[in-house]
Design a protein around this motif. Structure first.
Motif, PDB file in Angstrom:
ATOM      1  N   VAL A   1       0.842  -1.199   0.000  1.00 28.09           N
ATOM      2  CA  VAL A   1       0.000   0.000   0.000  1.00 28.09           C
ATOM      3  C   VAL A   1       0.875   1.246   0.000  1.00 28.09           C
ATOM      4  CG1 VAL A   1      -1.669   1.343   1.333  1.00 28.09           C
ATOM      5  CG2 VAL A   1      -1.959  -1.125   1.119  1.00 28.09           C
ATOM      6  N   LEU A   2       1.870   1.278   0.876  1.00 25.84           N
ATOM      7  CA  LEU A   2       2.748   2.440   0.979  1.00 25.84           C
ATOM      8  C   LEU A   2       3.613   2.602  -0.262  1.00 25.84           C
ATOM      9  CD1 LEU A   2       3.713   2.047   4.726  1.00 25.84           C
ATOM     10  CD2 LEU A   2       2.303   3.860   3.741  1.00 25.84           C
ATOM     11  N   GLN A   3       4.051   1.486  -0.813  1.00 31.50           N
ATOM     12  CA  GLN A   3       4.835   1.573  -2.053  1.00 31.50           C
ATOM     13  C   GLN A   3       4.025   2.214  -3.179  1.00 31.50           C
ATOM     14  OE1 GLN A   3       6.197  -2.671  -2.219  1.00 31.50           O
ATOM     15  NE2 GLN A   3       8.197  -1.751  -2.668  1.00 31.50           N
ATOM     16  N   ARG A   4       2.771   1.827  -3.279  1.00 31.60           N
ATOM     17  CA  ARG A   4       1.923   2.430  -4.312  1.00 31.60           C
ATOM     18  C   ARG A   4       1.730   3.920  -4.044  1.00 31.60           C
ATOM     19  NH1 ARG A   4      -0.852  -2.563  -3.595  1.00 31.60           N
ATOM     20  NH2 ARG A   4      -2.460  -1.585  -2.285  1.00 31.60           N
ATOM     21  N   PHE A   5       1.572   4.286  -2.778  1.00 29.20           N
ATOM     22  CA  PHE A   5       1.372   5.689  -2.426  1.00 29.20           C
ATOM     23  C   PHE A   5       2.610   6.524  -2.742  1.00 29.20           C
ATOM     24  CE2 PHE A   5       1.469   9.088   0.881  1.00 29.20           C
ATOM     25  CZ  PHE A   5       0.347   9.787   0.462  1.00 29.20           C
ATOM     26  N   LEU A   6       3.779   5.913  -2.620  1.00 26.83           N
ATOM     27  CA  LEU A   6       5.035   6.642  -2.843  1.00 26.83           C
ATOM     28  C   LEU A   6       5.634   6.377  -4.220  1.00 26.83           C
ATOM     29  CD1 LEU A   6       6.655   6.065   0.676  1.00 26.83           C
ATOM     30  CD2 LEU A   6       5.538   8.157  -0.162  1.00 26.83           C
ATOM     31  N   ALA A   7       4.893   5.693  -5.065  1.00 24.64           N
ATOM     32  CA  ALA A   7       5.397   5.418  -6.413  1.00 24.64           C
ATOM     33  C   ALA A   7       5.636   6.730  -7.155  1.00 24.64           C
ATOM     34  CB  ALA A   7       4.388   4.562  -7.180  1.00 24.64           C
ATOM     35  N   ASP A   8       6.701   6.750  -7.950  1.00 23.51           N
ATOM     36  CA  ASP A   8       7.066   7.919  -8.766  1.00 23.51           C
ATOM     37  C   ASP A   8       7.404   9.142  -7.916  1.00 23.51           C
ATOM     38  OD1 ASP A   8       6.554   6.420 -11.087  1.00 23.51           O
ATOM     39  OD2 ASP A   8       4.417   6.903 -10.971  1.00 23.51           O
ATOM     40  N   VAL A   9       7.764   8.917  -6.666  1.00 24.19           N
ATOM     41  CA  VAL A   9       8.206   9.985  -5.775  1.00 24.19           C
ATOM     42  C   VAL A   9       9.705   9.769  -5.526  1.00 24.19           C
ATOM     43  CG1 VAL A   9       7.975  11.002  -3.465  1.00 24.19           C
ATOM     44  CG2 VAL A   9       5.943  10.213  -4.694  1.00 24.19           C
ATOM     45  N   PRO A  10      10.521  10.829  -5.565  1.00 18.67           N
ATOM     46  CA  PRO A  10      11.960  10.659  -5.417  1.00 18.67           C
ATOM     47  C   PRO A  10      12.392  10.374  -3.970  1.00 18.67           C
ATOM     48  CG  PRO A  10      11.433  12.986  -5.643  1.00 18.67           C
ATOM     49  CD  PRO A  10      10.155  12.241  -5.865  1.00 18.67           C
ATOM     50  N   VAL A  11      12.187   9.131  -3.563  1.00 17.23           N
ATOM     51  CA  VAL A  11      12.629   8.681  -2.247  1.00 17.23           C
ATOM     52  C   VAL A  11      13.418   7.390  -2.398  1.00 17.23           C
ATOM     53  CG1 VAL A  11      10.667   9.719  -1.052  1.00 17.23           C
ATOM     54  CG2 VAL A  11      10.513   7.358  -1.810  1.00 17.23           C
ATOM     55  N   GLU A  12      14.317   7.142  -1.461  1.00 18.72           N
ATOM     56  CA  GLU A  12      15.014   5.856  -1.392  1.00 18.72           C
ATOM     57  C   GLU A  12      14.141   4.890  -0.595  1.00 18.72           C
ATOM     58  OE1 GLU A  12      18.802   6.399   0.406  1.00 18.72           O
ATOM     59  OE2 GLU A  12      19.342   8.101  -0.873  1.00 18.72           O
ATOM     60  N   MET A  13      13.818   3.744  -1.188  1.00 21.23           N
ATOM     61  CA  MET A  13      12.944   2.793  -0.494  1.00 21.23           C
ATOM     62  C   MET A  13      13.629   1.443  -0.359  1.00 21.23           C
ATOM     63  SD  MET A  13       8.924   3.370  -1.412  1.00 21.23           S
ATOM     64  CE  MET A  13       8.986   3.472  -3.190  1.00 21.23           C
ATOM     65  N   HIS A  14      13.477   0.848   0.836  1.00 23.84           N
ATOM     66  CA  HIS A  14      13.972  -0.493   1.111  1.00 23.84           C
ATOM     67  C   HIS A  14      12.825  -1.296   1.716  1.00 23.84           C
ATOM     68  CE1 HIS A  14      18.275   0.594   0.617  1.00 23.84           C
ATOM     69  NE2 HIS A  14      17.878   1.746   1.098  1.00 23.84           N
ATOM     70  N   VAL A  15      12.586  -2.473   1.156  1.00 22.83           N
ATOM     71  CA  VAL A  15      11.636  -3.415   1.729  1.00 22.83           C
ATOM     72  C   VAL A  15      12.445  -4.551   2.333  1.00 22.83           C
ATOM     73  CG1 VAL A  15       9.723  -4.997   1.295  1.00 22.83           C
ATOM     74  CG2 VAL A  15       9.837  -2.804   0.084  1.00 22.83           C
ATOM     75  N   LEU A  16      12.312  -4.749   3.648  1.00 21.54           N
ATOM     76  CA  LEU A  16      13.148  -5.694   4.372  1.00 21.54           C
ATOM     77  C   LEU A  16      12.256  -6.663   5.131  1.00 21.54           C
ATOM     78  CD1 LEU A  16      15.612  -2.998   5.733  1.00 21.54           C
ATOM     79  CD2 LEU A  16      15.995  -4.520   3.780  1.00 21.54           C
ATOM     80  N   GLU A  17      12.489  -7.973   4.923  1.00 21.71           N
ATOM     81  CA  GLU A  17      11.654  -9.009   5.525  1.00 21.71           C
ATOM     82  C   GLU A  17      12.452  -9.808   6.547  1.00 21.71           C
ATOM     83  OE1 GLU A  17       8.306 -10.888   2.830  1.00 21.71           O
ATOM     84  OE2 GLU A  17      10.183 -10.844   1.731  1.00 21.71           O
ATOM     85  N   ALA A  18      11.969  -9.818   7.789  1.00 26.05           N
ATOM     86  CA  ALA A  18      12.596 -10.632   8.825  1.00 26.05           C
ATOM     87  C   ALA A  18      12.202 -12.099   8.691  1.00 26.05           C
ATOM     88  CB  ALA A  18      12.202 -10.117  10.202  1.00 26.05           C
ATOM     89  N   ALA A  19      11.045 -12.348   8.098  1.00 20.89           N
ATOM     90  CA  ALA A  19      10.539 -13.692   7.801  1.00 20.89           C
ATOM     91  C   ALA A  19       9.577 -13.516   6.638  1.00 20.89           C
ATOM     92  CB  ALA A  19       9.836 -14.294   9.015  1.00 20.89           C
ATOM     93  N   PRO A  20       9.238 -14.600   5.939  1.00 19.66           N
ATOM     94  CA  PRO A  20       8.352 -14.450   4.789  1.00 19.66           C
ATOM     95  C   PRO A  20       7.072 -13.675   5.143  1.00 19.66           C
ATOM     96  CG  PRO A  20       9.260 -16.653   4.819  1.00 19.66           C
ATOM     97  CD  PRO A  20       9.703 -15.996   6.096  1.00 19.66           C
ATOM     98  N   GLY A  21       6.872 -12.551   4.445  1.00 20.50           N
ATOM     99  CA  GLY A  21       5.698 -11.722   4.661  1.00 20.50           C
ATOM    100  C   GLY A  21       5.802 -10.725   5.789  1.00 20.50           C
ATOM    101  N   ARG A  22       6.810 -10.879   6.649  1.00 23.43           N
ATOM    102  CA  ARG A  22       6.973  -9.953   7.795  1.00 23.43           C
ATOM    103  C   ARG A  22       7.876  -8.809   7.362  1.00 23.43           C
ATOM    104  NH1 ARG A  22       5.111 -12.074  12.441  1.00 23.43           N
ATOM    105  NH2 ARG A  22       4.541  -9.871  12.741  1.00 23.43           N
ATOM    106  N   ALA A  23       7.316  -7.926   6.568  1.00 22.89           N
ATOM    107  CA  ALA A  23       8.094  -6.892   5.890  1.00 22.89           C
ATOM    108  C   ALA A  23       7.931  -5.528   6.551  1.00 22.89           C
ATOM    109  CB  ALA A  23       7.683  -6.806   4.423  1.00 22.89           C
ATOM    110  N   SER A  24       8.985  -4.737   6.456  1.00 25.02           N
ATOM    111  CA  SER A  24       8.976  -3.332   6.855  1.00 25.02           C
ATOM    112  C   SER A  24       9.452  -2.505   5.670  1.00 25.02           C
ATOM    113  CB  SER A  24       9.897  -3.100   8.051  1.00 25.02           C
ATOM    114  OG  SER A  24       9.481  -3.841   9.181  1.00 25.02           O
ATOM    115  N   LEU A  25       8.987  -1.252   5.627  1.00 23.18           N
ATOM    116  CA  LEU A  25       9.385  -0.330   4.567  1.00 23.18           C
ATOM    117  C   LEU A  25      10.150   0.832   5.185  1.00 23.18           C
ATOM    118  CD1 LEU A  25       9.123   0.707   1.567  1.00 23.18           C
ATOM    119  CD2 LEU A  25       7.141   2.005   2.387  1.00 23.18           C
TER     120      LEU A  25
END
Length: 426
Positions: free
Chosen positions: A23-47
């Motif tokens: 959801v947040l990735q879509r909201f910030l799409a085409d915006v000049p920000v550095e983004m990292h999606v990091l998963e501690a376990a499958p599906g347990r992701a932080s942005l």
């Protein structure tokens, strides 16, 4: 984010915060920000999304919002808890108050800063993290261990602020610690049809519960207590009694809906939460246990907690095994920082109200930053009708919802803080 229903039940596979990350990735799409999606376990992701500033010596302001929510009992709701419906200027749904409205506000201001014609002086970092509701093992705790450079900030705004304390707005600057314990007792097992000579561990557990029910840990009034009493209590006589540790407990009974909070932040609290004994109806159990949720004040050590438990248990202490469960120390941030001063100015400008620093009775991810020396504050600016009591009812309660006025006030204050701290006019 409400509609994605990222319900955290405390297991590795629950939460699935990757949905809210998308959801947040879509909201910030085409915006000049550095983004990292990091998963501690499958599906347990932080942005982690960062807008780089032009001055490496300027502050790096972190906006810390969790994207998981606690479970619901649908039968207690009058609307779909995951509908995200806007009804009479209120957004309904699990997580609306705790804390998706703030996470959304953080993302909104980050987007505005990224799209502004001038770059900010300092970094602005959105930390949209998993697993806050279950302790952060798959969220911020893991991120700080595995990716400290990506999540590096110099100051933090997060949840647990904005509620009204009389004419003041509460800002969280501290929170109690946790010192969970498991008390285990032994009995003498036997067949339930012949109880003579056996000693059921159920009775031993009952004796422990009786002792705990009579325990009232002594009050310890810290440096934030006086500010709370000044902000919230208009009755001079009652305020005087609340400032006296000897008369405090009789005075608390006259505080109405705020009494629970006052009791919690004025002492160590001990709450039995899980009982276990036996597994079959015809077997007298030979062992039993009581799990305790214990919340501590600043300066309380593990030894202090064990000494308190032994004192409460009295003669039963010699027959009780005390096992340490998960815990952490109480944490606090100074009110003598530039970020706190910016908070005060923003709240005064937007709401015309002074700030009162408070201690949270529960825990949040703020502690992880405080533990490494990064000041972190519970932020928000809720509407005038949002007393502390109303806020607590919304957090983890039925029919959770947030009004648009509170969202607008929080956004207005946040924009001022961001502009002052990192030199960006959002």
């Amino acid at each position: 984010m409400i509609r994605e229903a990222c319900v955290n039940e405390g297991t590795e596979t629950s939460g699935q915060e990757i949905r809210n990350v998308r959801v947040l990735q879509r909201f910030l799409a085409d915006v000049p920000v550095e983004m990292h999606v990091l998963e501690a376990a499958p599906g347990r992701a932080s942005l982690i999304a960062r807008v780089r500033g032009t001055d490496p010596t300027a502050p790096a302001l972190g906006l810390l919002g969790h994207i998981d929510v606690v479970p619901v009992d649908p039968d207690g709701w009058t609307r779909n808890p995951f509908g995200g419906d806007l009804i009479d200027d209120e957004v309904w749904g699990r997580g609306a108050v705790d804390m998706l409205y703030l996470t959304a506000a953080f993302a909104t201001v980050l987007r505005e800063v990224a799209l502004a014609p001038e770059k900010p002086r300092g970094d602005l970092v959105l930390l949209a993290v998993a697993d806050e509701e279950a302790g952060g093992d798959y969220g911020l705790k893991w991120l700080l261990q595995q990716y400290p450079d990506i999540v590096e900030v110099s100051e933090v705004l997060t949840e647990s602020g904005g509620m009204r304390m009389g004419s003041h707005v509460a800002i969280g600057v501290a929170e109690k610690g946790s010192a969970g314990r498991l008390l285990t007792v032994q009995g003498k097992p036997g067949h339930a049809s012949i109880p003579y000579g056996a000693r059921s561990a159920v009775f031993a557990v009952g004796e422990i519960l009786q002792q705990l029910s009579q325990a009232v840990p002594a009050a310890e009034l810290g440096e934030l207590w006086d500010a709370f009493v000044t902000a919230r209590i208009d009755d001079a006589d009652l305020a005087e009694r609340l400032r006296d540790p000897v008369r405090l407990d009789t005075a608390i009974a006259h505080l109405g809906g705020i009494a629970g909070y006052a009791y919690a932040v004025s002492r160590v609290t001990i709450s039995p939460t899980v009982l276990r004994a036996g597994s079959a109806h015809n077997v007298i159990p030979g062992s039993g246990s009581v799990q305790l949720d214990i919340r501590t004040l600043p300066g309380t050590s593990d030894d202090d907690v064990d000494d308190l438990l032994r004192a409460v248990l009295g003669p039963l202490a010699d027959e009780t095994q005390i096992t340490h469960l998960r815990g952490w120390d109480a944490t606090a941030s100074s009110t003598e920082t530039p970020l706190f001063a910016a908070l005060e100015r923003a709240v005064e400008a937007v709401a015309g109200a002074p700030v009162v620093p408070i201690m949270a009775a529960g825990g949040s991810d703020a502690r992880f930053f405080r533990e490494i020396g990064v000041p972190a504050y519970g932020f928000g600016l809720l509407g005038p009708a949002w007393s502390y009591e109303r806020y607590r009812e919304g957090v983890h309660g039925h029919n959770e919802r947030i009004d648009l006025t509170s969202i607008s006030l929080s956004l207005a204050a946040l924009r001022r803080i961001v502009a002052e701290r990192i030199g960006a006019a959002a």
